[in-house]
Design a protein around this motif. Sequence first.
Motif, PDB file in Angstrom:
ATOM      1  N   ASP A 129      31.795  46.092  50.732  1.00  0.00           N
ATOM      2  CA  ASP A 129      30.751  45.153  50.382  1.00  0.00           C
ATOM      3  C   ASP A 129      31.064  44.466  49.042  1.00  0.00           C
ATOM      4  O   ASP A 129      30.956  43.246  48.909  1.00  0.00           O
ATOM      5  N   MET A 130      31.465  45.273  48.057  1.00  0.00           N
ATOM      6  CA  MET A 130      31.782  44.724  46.727  1.00  0.00           C
ATOM      7  C   MET A 130      32.879  43.659  46.817  1.00  0.00           C
ATOM      8  O   MET A 130      32.851  42.660  46.109  1.00  0.00           O
ATOM      9  N   MET A 131      33.834  43.911  47.689  1.00  0.00           N
ATOM     10  CA  MET A 131      35.001  43.027  47.744  1.00  0.00           C
ATOM     11  C   MET A 131      34.726  41.713  48.476  1.00  0.00           C
ATOM     12  O   MET A 131      35.581  40.828  48.496  1.00  0.00           O
ATOM     13  N   THR A 132      33.565  41.622  49.112  1.00  0.00           N
ATOM     14  CA  THR A 132      33.291  40.384  49.861  1.00  0.00           C
ATOM     15  C   THR A 132      32.065  39.660  49.313  1.00  0.00           C
ATOM     16  O   THR A 132      31.473  38.812  49.968  1.00  0.00           O
ATOM     17  N   ARG A 133      31.683  40.010  48.092  1.00  0.00           N
ATOM     18  CA  ARG A 133      30.456  39.485  47.512  1.00  0.00           C
ATOM     19  C   ARG A 133      30.557  38.023  47.062  1.00  0.00           C
ATOM     20  O   ARG A 133      29.595  37.303  47.107  1.00  0.00           O
ATOM     21  N   PHE A 134      31.724  37.629  46.590  1.00  0.00           N
ATOM     22  CA  PHE A 134      31.845  36.291  45.988  1.00  0.00           C
ATOM     23  C   PHE A 134      32.811  35.427  46.784  1.00  0.00           C
ATOM     24  O   PHE A 134      33.986  35.338  46.480  1.00  0.00           O
ATOM     25  N   GLU A 135      32.302  34.833  47.814  1.00  0.00           N
ATOM     26  CA  GLU A 135      33.172  34.019  48.660  1.00  0.00           C
ATOM     27  C   GLU A 135      33.732  32.827  47.891  1.00  0.00           C
ATOM     28  O   GLU A 135      33.030  32.211  47.093  1.00  0.00           O
ATOM     29  N   GLY A 136      34.974  32.534  48.120  1.00  0.00           N
ATOM     30  CA  GLY A 136      35.576  31.382  47.465  1.00  0.00           C
ATOM     31  C   GLY A 136      36.317  31.736  46.192  1.00  0.00           C
ATOM     32  O   GLY A 136      37.248  31.063  45.800  1.00  0.00           O
ATOM     33  N   ASP A 137      35.894  32.816  45.518  1.00  0.00           N
ATOM     34  CA  ASP A 137      36.599  33.258  44.324  1.00  0.00           C
ATOM     35  C   ASP A 137      37.525  34.412  44.702  1.00  0.00           C
ATOM     36  O   ASP A 137      37.465  34.943  45.807  1.00  0.00           O
ATOM     37  N   ILE A 138      38.383  34.811  43.745  1.00  0.00           N
ATOM     38  CA  ILE A 138      39.242  35.969  43.994  1.00  0.00           C
ATOM     39  C   ILE A 138      38.461  37.221  43.592  1.00  0.00           C
ATOM     40  O   ILE A 138      38.088  37.378  42.424  1.00  0.00           O
ATOM     41  N   ALA A 139      38.196  38.093  44.553  1.00  0.00           N
ATOM     42  CA  ALA A 139      37.505  39.343  44.226  1.00  0.00           C
ATOM     43  C   ALA A 139      38.529  40.333  43.693  1.00  0.00           C
ATOM     44  O   ALA A 139      39.626  40.466  44.245  1.00  0.00           O
ATOM     45  N   LYS A 140      38.171  41.010  42.605  1.00  0.00           N
ATOM     46  CA  LYS A 140      39.086  42.021  42.075  1.00  0.00           C
ATOM     47  C   LYS A 140      38.345  43.349  41.945  1.00  0.00           C
ATOM     48  O   LYS A 140      37.312  43.428  41.262  1.00  0.00           O
ATOM     49  N   GLY A 141      38.883  44.379  42.570  1.00  0.00           N
ATOM     50  CA  GLY A 141      38.334  45.720  42.428  1.00  0.00           C
ATOM     51  C   GLY A 141      39.388  46.619  41.833  1.00  0.00           C
ATOM     52  O   GLY A 141      40.498  46.732  42.357  1.00  0.00           O
ATOM     53  N   ALA A 142      39.064  47.225  40.693  1.00  0.00           N
ATOM     54  CA  ALA A 142      39.959  48.231  40.102  1.00  0.00           C
ATOM     55  C   ALA A 142      39.198  49.541  40.146  1.00  0.00           C
ATOM     56  O   ALA A 142      38.223  49.730  39.411  1.00  0.00           O
ATOM     57  N   VAL A 143      39.609  50.416  41.033  1.00  0.00           N
ATOM     58  CA  VAL A 143      38.872  51.662  41.254  1.00  0.00           C
ATOM     59  C   VAL A 143      39.781  52.833  40.927  1.00  0.00           C
ATOM     60  O   VAL A 143      40.994  52.667  40.741  1.00  0.00           O
TER      61      VAL A 143
END
Length: 484
Positions: A129-143
């Motif tokens: 869910d976190m990774m698809t929250r901002f359509e159009g921008d580059i989503a970055k997850g550092a976990v």
Amino acid sequence: MAEICMVLTASTMEENRVILERNLPFVDMVELRTDLLNESEYPYVPSFPAHSSVPVVLTCRKECDGGRWTGREKERLDLLDRWLDGGFGFIDLEMDIDARSLVEKARSVHTGIIRSFHDFKGVPENLDDMMTRFEGDIAKGAVYPRSSGDLYRLVRTALNLKKTGQAPYILLGMGDFGFPTRILAEKLGSYLTFCSDSGAPSGAPGHCTAGDLNGLYRFRKIGEKTVINGIIGNPVSQSRSPHLHNGWYEEEGLDAVYVPFLTDSPAWFLKTAELLGINGVSVTVPFKSDIIPLVDKTDKAVDAIGASNTVYRDSSGQWAATNTDAFGLIKPLLDLLGSDDLKGRKAAVIGAGGAARAAVFALQDKGAQVAVFNRTKTRADELAQLFGCASFGLGPEFTDDLKAYSSIIVQTGSAGMPPLEDVDPVSFYEFDGSEVVYDIIYKPEVTRMMARAKAAGCPVLGGFKMLEEQAKLQFEIFQEGRSG
Ligand code: ATR
């Protein structure tokens, strides 16, 4: 092709410039971590992109996200707004902030937008869910994967995102469990991987250096068809195997990469291996026995030794386990003796642990008559019973017995390696030069026992060749397994 982004972590712009220059051949872009700069450097931030021949990511990371910015939020956003005029390639804006005006400004100056989140505790349940929250921008997850199960979930999310093929994303695992994601960014569909300069503070836990990424792991050669092999164990970070295997891939021009997978559960690792299509792994402490019930088939060496150091996919796609330790141990010995077998020889194995088991198997397999000598005699007896050989204790009262089996003496115990480097497990025994003395310890290169044997004129072998031979055979098996 996933890009390599070096995180610039120096406190002055001048140092950052030097680091960038030094790493230019290895990187596609850099991230300027303005939160790590001295405040007096702020005026020089906007001119940085103009002097950089690669795109620059503008980042000012708050303390709660792993950075060092502790000032007021408004001040941080105002600074970013002002700096944006410098023509940055990207700006990193955390997902949890109201960044409407900064987003607008970034778009107007053609700066790409990365929406990021950081989880230093683990891999959040709602990662997809976190990774698809901002359509159009580059989503970055550092976990921060804390287990093999966490790594599995991270890989699963990345591959799901890759399958949907929508907006670019950056998804990386911090720490040792997450380390493979930094090397396998291309496989995971991540837009980039981050790395650090070897001389500067690391940009995040588990960063690879630009040198290792390009040299050791051949990052730029990893593509869709690249075969993934690796090592599982706990710990694995000190292992020499990535250097050996990746070195051979480079020498032979093979499209393969060898990755260290810190593991706490071989079962979870195998699930990750299925997802990623991993071809083969070296198995090291403490999983050499635990891996056996998890594979589809084992061979004679594994059954006899009760341990596997090599798991690979055979030509039918099944997980097969073998043990190259025995071969690795025996090959240098046969080479030294200039013989194909050990028929007619009496051999003493010192020690009764897992390594001793591989030694007894290998020596018997080549026709030697073996006896086990161990400090704790009951352990020697147990091992000897498994293989139908003689057993003795280790001490002056067994000198004659050791003499009787002294054609080849193979030391497999921990006496001789740190912290027991001053211990000679057969100190009671006088070498007369007729014994072939083999200590499978490779650090130190020459153990106390070896030095004494050498001084008496014995042919002497250390453990380094064994290490290389067992790895070389693994290298061959990983290739043959696939071709059948
Ligand atoms: P591995 O499975 O890696 O072979 P292990 O099962 O811990 O390791 O075995 C270590 C071996 O080193 C044992 O044979 C041990 O002897 P004991 O069974 O009597 O413990 C041997 N060893 C360790 N310290 C020793 C010492 N100071 N002198 C002689 N043998 C020693």
